[in-house]
Motif scaffolding. Sequence first.
Motif, short mmCIF file in Angstrom:
data_model
loop_
_atom_site.label_atom_id
_atom_site.label_comp_id
_atom_site.label_asym_id
_atom_site.label_seq_id
_atom_site.Cartn_x
_atom_site.Cartn_y
_atom_site.Cartn_z
N VAL A 31 0.26 11.96 1.64
CA VAL A 31 1.30 12.72 2.32
C VAL A 31 1.35 14.08 1.65
O VAL A 31 1.54 14.18 0.44
N ILE A 32 1.17 15.15 2.46
CA ILE A 32 1.18 16.52 1.92
C ILE A 32 2.45 17.21 2.41
O ILE A 32 2.64 17.38 3.62
N MET B 287 0.85 -1.16 0.00
CA MET B 287 0.00 0.00 0.00
C MET B 287 0.90 1.23 0.00
O MET B 287 1.75 1.38 0.85
N SER B 288 0.74 2.08 -0.99
CA SER B 288 1.59 3.25 -1.07
C SER B 288 0.75 4.53 -1.01
O SER B 288 -0.39 4.55 -1.44
N TYR B 289 1.37 5.55 -0.45
CA TYR B 289 0.72 6.84 -0.27
C TYR B 289 0.96 7.71 -1.48
O TYR B 289 2.00 7.60 -2.14
N LYS B 290 0.02 8.60 -1.75
CA LYS B 290 0.19 9.60 -2.80
C LYS B 290 0.91 10.80 -2.17
O LYS B 290 0.65 11.16 -1.02
N ILE B 291 1.79 11.43 -2.91
CA ILE B 291 2.54 12.60 -2.44
C ILE B 291 2.00 13.84 -3.14
O ILE B 291 1.88 13.85 -4.37
N GLU C 71 2.45 16.47 6.37
CA GLU C 71 1.31 15.90 7.10
C GLU C 71 0.95 14.56 6.47
O GLU C 71 1.11 14.38 5.26
N ILE C 72 0.45 13.66 7.30
CA ILE C 72 0.02 12.35 6.82
C ILE C 72 -1.49 12.23 7.02
O ILE C 72 -1.99 12.47 8.11
#
Length: 88
Positions: free
Chosen positions: A72-73, A1-5, A64-65
Amino acid sequence: MSYKIEFSNGARKQFRKLPPDLQKRIQAKINELAIHPRPNRVKKLQGDDNSYRIRVGDYRVVYEIKDDILLVIIIRIKHRSEVYKDEK
């Protein structure tokens, strides 16, 4: 599972002002956040539940997560002497 940046507008401007070699180093660390948003040696910032910072040499990346939407912002990218001063 990967986060969008995603970058805030201010962080994108700060990033573009950096020298190309430093941009590459910082971009590599930011890319790692997509897989591990809380890497070893990450610091949680006081006063906010979701704000963290990572070190890249003398620079700091504040972000921020949002775990609920896997985001992730990136908020700020500045030299360590300037990163925590109030934004005006």
